[in-house]
Design a protein around this motif. Structure first.
Motif, short mmCIF file in Angstrom:
data_model
loop_
_atom_site.label_atom_id
_atom_site.label_comp_id
_atom_site.label_asym_id
_atom_site.label_seq_id
_atom_site.Cartn_x
_atom_site.Cartn_y
_atom_site.Cartn_z
N CYS A 10 0.70 -1.46 0.22
CA CYS A 10 0.00 -0.04 -0.03
C CYS A 10 0.89 1.33 0.07
O CYS A 10 0.22 2.36 -0.28
CB CYS A 10 -0.93 0.13 1.23
SG CYS A 10 -0.14 0.11 2.85
N GLY A 11 1.93 1.30 0.27
CA GLY A 11 3.04 2.33 0.35
C GLY A 11 3.03 3.11 1.72
O GLY A 11 3.64 4.27 1.68
N TYR A 12 2.49 2.50 2.60
CA TYR A 12 2.28 3.17 4.02
C TYR A 12 3.62 3.21 4.58
O TYR A 12 4.40 2.16 4.51
CB TYR A 12 1.51 2.45 4.80
CG TYR A 12 1.14 3.04 6.25
CD1 TYR A 12 0.79 4.33 6.43
CD2 TYR A 12 1.77 2.37 7.22
CE1 TYR A 12 0.56 4.78 7.98
CE2 TYR A 12 1.81 2.71 8.46
CZ TYR A 12 1.14 4.05 8.81
OH TYR A 12 1.17 4.47 10.10
N VAL A 13 4.27 4.01 5.30
CA VAL A 13 5.57 4.47 5.78
C VAL A 13 5.27 3.80 7.30
O VAL A 13 4.43 4.68 7.91
CB VAL A 13 6.29 5.65 5.57
CG1 VAL A 13 7.63 5.70 6.43
CG2 VAL A 13 6.40 6.09 4.21
N CYS A 35 3.03 -3.63 5.93
CA CYS A 35 2.75 -2.96 7.14
C CYS A 35 1.65 -4.21 8.11
O CYS A 35 1.47 -4.87 7.38
CB CYS A 35 1.88 -1.70 6.82
SG CYS A 35 0.58 -1.82 6.11
N ALA A 36 1.51 -3.83 9.26
CA ALA A 36 0.67 -4.84 9.95
C ALA A 36 -0.78 -5.07 9.42
O ALA A 36 -1.08 -6.07 9.31
CB ALA A 36 0.53 -4.49 11.38
N SER A 37 -1.46 -3.92 8.77
CA SER A 37 -2.80 -4.19 8.40
C SER A 37 -2.76 -5.02 7.02
O SER A 37 -3.63 -5.72 6.84
CB SER A 37 -3.37 -2.69 7.99
OG SER A 37 -2.67 -2.11 7.22
N CYS A 38 -1.73 -4.92 6.25
CA CYS A 38 -1.57 -5.63 4.91
C CYS A 38 -1.02 -7.12 5.24
O CYS A 38 -1.67 -7.92 4.64
CB CYS A 38 -0.45 -4.83 3.92
SG CYS A 38 -0.81 -3.41 3.34
N ARG A 39 -0.33 -7.31 6.16
CA ARG A 39 0.16 -8.65 6.53
C ARG A 39 -1.00 -9.29 7.41
O ARG A 39 -1.28 -10.33 6.79
CB ARG A 39 1.06 -8.58 7.67
CG ARG A 39 2.49 -8.50 7.04
CD ARG A 39 3.55 -8.34 8.14
NE ARG A 39 3.67 -7.04 8.80
CZ ARG A 39 4.07 -7.13 10.14
NH1 ARG A 39 4.59 -8.00 10.48
NH2 ARG A 39 4.31 -5.89 10.71
N GLU A 40 -1.89 -8.39 8.14
CA GLU A 40 -3.23 -9.15 8.59
C GLU A 40 -4.22 -9.44 7.37
O GLU A 40 -5.02 -10.67 7.58
CB GLU A 40 -4.01 -8.26 9.55
CG GLU A 40 -4.98 -9.01 10.28
CD GLU A 40 -4.93 -10.00 10.86
OE1 GLU A 40 -5.86 -11.13 11.07
OE2 GLU A 40 -3.82 -10.36 11.55
N LYS A 41 -4.31 -8.69 6.49
CA LYS A 41 -5.30 -9.17 5.28
C LYS A 41 -4.59 -10.15 4.60
O LYS A 41 -5.69 -11.02 4.32
CB LYS A 41 -5.35 -7.59 4.28
CG LYS A 41 -6.27 -7.65 3.26
CD LYS A 41 -6.32 -6.47 2.26
CE LYS A 41 -5.62 -5.10 2.88
NZ LYS A 41 -5.69 -4.15 1.67
N ASN A 42 -3.47 -10.13 4.35
CA ASN A 42 -3.08 -11.51 3.68
C ASN A 42 -3.07 -12.68 4.58
O ASN A 42 -3.39 -13.67 3.86
CB ASN A 42 -1.34 -11.34 3.49
CG ASN A 42 -1.04 -10.57 2.17
OD1 ASN A 42 -2.11 -10.20 1.31
ND2 ASN A 42 0.33 -9.96 2.24
N ARG A 43 -3.07 -12.81 5.86
CA ARG A 43 -3.30 -13.88 6.57
C ARG A 43 -4.97 -14.32 6.64
O ARG A 43 -5.18 -15.67 6.61
CB ARG A 43 -3.18 -13.15 8.11
CG ARG A 43 -1.62 -13.88 8.47
CD ARG A 43 -1.61 -13.73 9.92
NE ARG A 43 -0.14 -13.01 10.02
CZ ARG A 43 0.22 -11.61 10.49
NH1 ARG A 43 -1.04 -11.05 11.05
NH2 ARG A 43 1.48 -11.34 10.76
N ASP A 48 -8.86 -18.43 3.99
CA ASP A 48 -10.15 -18.62 3.30
C ASP A 48 -9.82 -20.34 2.70
O ASP A 48 -8.69 -20.41 2.01
CB ASP A 48 -10.39 -17.81 2.23
CG ASP A 48 -11.59 -18.22 1.45
OD1 ASP A 48 -12.36 -18.78 1.76
OD2 ASP A 48 -11.73 -17.74 0.19
N PRO A 49 -10.82 -20.90 2.92
CA PRO A 49 -10.72 -22.58 2.43
C PRO A 49 -10.68 -22.69 1.12
O PRO A 49 -10.27 -23.56 0.36
CB PRO A 49 -11.83 -23.23 2.94
CG PRO A 49 -12.97 -22.25 3.51
CD PRO A 49 -12.19 -20.87 3.73
#
Length: 81
Positions: A10-13, A35-43, A48-49
């Motif tokens: 996302c380009g967030y610093v 960033c933490a939010s993008c890592r959580e989104k990927n997890r 998802d099954p």
């Protein structure tokens, strides 16, 4: 010692503290590039099954091409007049 990292997605610093950097290095991990939010989104996406099944179906091509059916003209007794 703090390190500023630009998120790959996302380009967030975001900043990593010295203790976070030491934690990742002690475990043998690379320093995070997202960033933490993008890592959580990927997890959540990977949890998802049906993860990856839609792409697999969309990109499916059979290995063998099916033979084309040949339609023959019907046999006519007595020929054409």
């Amino acid at each position: 010692m703090r390190k500023q990292v630009v998120c790959k997605s996302c380009g967030y610093v975001f900043t990593l503290t010295k203790s976070e950097i030491q934690f990742y290095e002690s475990k043998g991990y690379n320093i995070p590039k997202r960033c933490a939010s993008c890592r959580e989104k990927n997890r959540q996406e990977k949890a998802d099954p049906y993860y990856g099944i839609y792409e697999a179906i969309a990109n499916y091509t059979p290995l063998k091409k099916r033979r084309q059916r040949v339609h023959y003209a019907p046999y006519i007794v007595g020929g054409l007049r």
